[in-house]
Design a protein around this motif. Structure first.
Motif, PDB file in Angstrom:
ATOM      1  N   ASP A  25      13.338  48.974   9.749  1.00 39.86           N
ATOM      2  CA  ASP A  25      14.243  49.869  10.476  1.00 39.86           C
ATOM      3  C   ASP A  25      14.157  49.586  11.971  1.00 39.86           C
ATOM      4  O   ASP A  25      13.097  49.190  12.475  1.00 39.86           O
ATOM      5  CB  ASP A  25      13.876  51.332  10.227  1.00 39.86           C
ATOM      6  CG  ASP A  25      14.111  51.759   8.793  1.00 39.86           C
ATOM      7  OD1 ASP A  25      15.183  51.443   8.260  1.00 39.86           O
ATOM      8  OD2 ASP A  25      13.210  52.386   8.206  1.00 39.86           O
ATOM      9  N   PRO A  26      15.247  49.788  12.704  1.00 34.81           N
ATOM     10  CA  PRO A  26      15.182  49.656  14.169  1.00 34.81           C
ATOM     11  C   PRO A  26      14.129  50.596  14.742  1.00 34.81           C
ATOM     12  O   PRO A  26      13.873  51.678  14.192  1.00 34.81           O
ATOM     13  CB  PRO A  26      16.590  50.046  14.627  1.00 34.81           C
ATOM     14  CG  PRO A  26      17.451  49.886  13.423  1.00 34.81           C
ATOM     15  CD  PRO A  26      16.590  50.187  12.247  1.00 34.81           C
ATOM     16  N   ASN A  27      13.515  50.184  15.828  1.00 34.36           N
ATOM     17  CA  ASN A  27      12.532  51.050  16.471  1.00 34.36           C
ATOM     18  C   ASN A  27      13.080  51.602  17.787  1.00 34.36           C
ATOM     19  O   ASN A  27      14.240  51.377  18.130  1.00 34.36           O
ATOM     20  CB  ASN A  27      11.206  50.293  16.671  1.00 34.36           C
ATOM     21  CG  ASN A  27      11.343  49.072  17.567  1.00 34.36           C
ATOM     22  OD1 ASN A  27      11.913  49.146  18.655  1.00 34.36           O
ATOM     23  ND2 ASN A  27      10.815  47.929  17.124  1.00 34.36           N
ATOM     24  N   ALA A  28      12.233  52.319  18.501  1.00 30.59           N
ATOM     25  CA  ALA A  28      12.686  52.996  19.724  1.00 30.59           C
ATOM     26  C   ALA A  28      13.218  52.024  20.773  1.00 30.59           C
ATOM     27  O   ALA A  28      14.112  52.376  21.557  1.00 30.59           O
ATOM     28  CB  ALA A  28      11.531  53.814  20.305  1.00 30.59           C
ATOM     29  N   ALA A  29      12.709  50.803  20.792  1.00 29.92           N
ATOM     30  CA  ALA A  29      13.197  49.817  21.760  1.00 29.92           C
ATOM     31  C   ALA A  29      14.619  49.384  21.434  1.00 29.92           C
ATOM     32  O   ALA A  29      15.472  49.267  22.329  1.00 29.92           O
ATOM     33  CB  ALA A  29      12.264  48.605  21.790  1.00 29.92           C
ATOM     34  N   HIS A  30      14.904  49.151  20.160  1.00 28.12           N
ATOM     35  CA  HIS A  30      16.268  48.797  19.755  1.00 28.12           C
ATOM     36  C   HIS A  30      17.244  49.930  20.101  1.00 28.12           C
ATOM     37  O   HIS A  30      18.333  49.686  20.635  1.00 28.12           O
ATOM     38  CB  HIS A  30      16.339  48.534  18.249  1.00 28.12           C
ATOM     39  CG  HIS A  30      15.547  47.351  17.787  1.00 28.12           C
ATOM     40  ND1 HIS A  30      14.359  47.497  17.108  1.00 28.12           N
ATOM     41  CD2 HIS A  30      15.768  46.021  17.898  1.00 28.12           C
ATOM     42  CE1 HIS A  30      13.893  46.290  16.818  1.00 28.12           C
ATOM     43  NE2 HIS A  30      14.714  45.384  17.289  1.00 28.12           N
ATOM     44  N   TYR A  31      16.850  51.160  19.790  1.00 28.71           N
ATOM     45  CA  TYR A  31      17.733  52.298  20.057  1.00 28.71           C
ATOM     46  C   TYR A  31      17.943  52.500  21.557  1.00 28.71           C
ATOM     47  O   TYR A  31      19.043  52.877  21.990  1.00 28.71           O
ATOM     48  CB  TYR A  31      17.165  53.573  19.430  1.00 28.71           C
ATOM     49  CG  TYR A  31      17.373  53.644  17.936  1.00 28.71           C
ATOM     50  CD1 TYR A  31      18.660  53.781  17.395  1.00 28.71           C
ATOM     51  CD2 TYR A  31      16.300  53.567  17.060  1.00 28.71           C
ATOM     52  CE1 TYR A  31      18.861  53.839  16.032  1.00 28.71           C
ATOM     53  CE2 TYR A  31      16.494  53.623  15.686  1.00 28.71           C
ATOM     54  CZ  TYR A  31      17.776  53.760  15.176  1.00 28.71           C
ATOM     55  OH  TYR A  31      17.977  53.806  13.817  1.00 28.71           O
ATOM     56  N   ALA A  45      10.808  38.001  19.396  1.00 34.85           N
ATOM     57  CA  ALA A  45      10.177  38.578  18.218  1.00 34.85           C
ATOM     58  C   ALA A  45       9.384  39.841  18.525  1.00 34.85           C
ATOM     59  O   ALA A  45       9.240  40.720  17.674  1.00 34.85           O
ATOM     60  CB  ALA A  45       9.272  37.539  17.557  1.00 34.85           C
ATOM     61  N   GLY A  46       8.884  39.948  19.770  1.00 39.02           N
ATOM     62  CA  GLY A  46       8.072  41.106  20.120  1.00 39.02           C
ATOM     63  C   GLY A  46       8.792  42.430  20.039  1.00 39.02           C
ATOM     64  O   GLY A  46       8.160  43.470  19.826  1.00 39.02           O
ATOM     65  N   ILE A  47      10.118  42.440  20.168  1.00 35.56           N
ATOM     66  CA  ILE A  47      10.837  43.715  20.098  1.00 35.56           C
ATOM     67  C   ILE A  47      10.945  44.198  18.660  1.00 35.56           C
ATOM     68  O   ILE A  47      11.081  45.401  18.415  1.00 35.56           O
ATOM     69  CB  ILE A  47      12.233  43.617  20.749  1.00 35.56           C
ATOM     70  CG1 ILE A  47      12.776  45.024  21.060  1.00 35.56           C
ATOM     71  CG2 ILE A  47      13.212  42.839  19.880  1.00 35.56           C
ATOM     72  CD1 ILE A  47      14.031  45.037  21.899  1.00 35.56           C
ATOM     73  N   SER A  48      10.869  43.290  17.697  1.00 35.47           N
ATOM     74  CA  SER A  48      10.982  43.677  16.291  1.00 35.47           C
ATOM     75  C   SER A  48       9.633  43.783  15.589  1.00 35.47           C
ATOM     76  O   SER A  48       9.571  44.223  14.442  1.00 35.47           O
ATOM     77  CB  SER A  48      11.870  42.675  15.539  1.00 35.47           C
ATOM     78  OG  SER A  48      13.196  42.720  16.007  1.00 35.47           O
ATOM     79  N   ALA A  49       8.558  43.391  16.266  1.00 37.31           N
ATOM     80  CA  ALA A  49       7.244  43.405  15.639  1.00 37.31           C
ATOM     81  C   ALA A  49       6.845  44.807  15.191  1.00 37.31           C
ATOM     82  O   ALA A  49       6.244  44.987  14.117  1.00 37.31           O
ATOM     83  CB  ALA A  49       6.204  42.836  16.593  1.00 37.31           C
ATOM     84  N   GLU A  50       7.194  45.827  16.003  1.00 38.58           N
ATOM     85  CA  GLU A  50       6.819  47.202  15.649  1.00 38.58           C
ATOM     86  C   GLU A  50       7.688  47.770  14.533  1.00 38.58           C
ATOM     87  O   GLU A  50       7.422  48.864  14.041  1.00 38.58           O
ATOM     88  CB  GLU A  50       6.884  48.090  16.889  1.00 38.58           C
ATOM     89  CG  GLU A  50       5.802  47.754  17.909  1.00 38.58           C
ATOM     90  CD  GLU A  50       5.944  48.568  19.176  1.00 38.58           C
ATOM     91  OE1 GLU A  50       5.467  49.724  19.192  1.00 38.58           O
ATOM     92  OE2 GLU A  50       6.540  48.053  20.151  1.00 38.58           O
ATOM     93  N   SER A  51       8.714  47.016  14.126  1.00 33.63           N
ATOM     94  CA  SER A  51       9.505  47.396  12.959  1.00 33.63           C
ATOM     95  C   SER A  51       8.974  46.721  11.692  1.00 33.63           C
ATOM     96  O   SER A  51       9.546  46.877  10.613  1.00 33.63           O
ATOM     97  CB  SER A  51      10.971  47.004  13.160  1.00 33.63           C
ATOM     98  OG  SER A  51      11.571  47.783  14.176  1.00 33.63           O
TER      99      SER A  51
END
Length: 230
Positions: free
Chosen positions: A64-70, A10-16
């Motif tokens: 939206d996807p964030n820099a980590a997803h990209y 979940a932490g990778i999507s929290a900033e989205s």
């Protein structure tokens, strides 16, 4: 590193803008997980469960996807070896960022499942308890989500990937939800190097060869740059 297996939580999507279980005043805090994230809860009150996941689906659609997803999508495209993303998340932000080698071990918000016949299809934005299954016609449709007490998806493929990995990386995970929390030990036992990228040390932090702490949008792009520069 020829073969890289990445576990995201979940932490990778929290900033989205998608909350974690621990978020104060988040969506999860307004519901009892026993009511909305178990087969028993669905049997008791399917309308409540659908209302909950309809809200999560709407929340996801607005994110939206964030820099980590990209960055992970870039790693998949440009790395000379193999990259597999195993995610505990039910959102589609990895795919929207451009990643294609993604296993959703806990299911997907964008998919529906018939509890009667097992048929799966793309979920509409709003699901209701009375919706008929397009295959069998029964009003037994549910989100295609792995609930507490159910077995995660594609575990055999995940186990094979962990056994062959040269590098295992956990991103934004708490390290307290099994079986995912045990992946680091499994990969390490088979000879993989292991790395944790999380905001705070996870419950499994001491099982990793290396741990870096900070936001996903800072840590993940920097790590991907390092890998692609090798």
């Amino acid at each position: 590193m020829e073969k890289i297996v990445i576990l995201t939580g979940a932490g990778i999507s929290a900033e989205s803008g998608l909350g974690t279980f621990r978020d104060k005043d988040g969506l999860w805090t307004r519901y009892d997980l026993n009511d909305v994230a178990t087969p028993e809860g669905f049997a008791r009150n399917p309308s409540l469960v659908h209302d909950f996941y309809n809200a999560r689906r709407a929340n996801c659609a607005e994110a939206d996807p964030n820099a980590a997803h990209y960055a992970l999508a870039r790693l998949e495209r440009e790395h000379r070896g193999e990259v597999l993303i195993v995610t505990q998340n039910v959102d589609d932000l990895h795919e929207r960022a451009g990643a294609s080698a993604v296993i959703h071990m806990h299911g997907e918000l964008r998919r529906a499942l018939c509890a009667a016949c097992g048929h799966r299809w793309n979920a509409p934005a709003v699901m209701r308890a009375a919706d008929p299954c397009p295959a069998c016609g029964r009003a037994a449709t549910r989100p295609d989500i792995v609930w507490f007490g159910e077995f995660p998806y594609r575990m055999e493929r995940i186990d094979r990937a962990l056994g062959a990995a040269d590098l295992f990386v956990a991103i934004g995970t708490s390290g307290n939800v099994y079986p995912a929390a045990g992946f680091v030990r499994e990969a390490r036992a088979m000879g993989a190097m292991t790395l944790e990228l999380t905001l705070d040390p996870s419950d499994s932090a001491t099982d990793f060869h290396e741990a870096r702490h900070g936001t996903a949008t800072e840590l993940v792009p920097a790590w991907v740059d390092e890998i692609l520069a090798c």
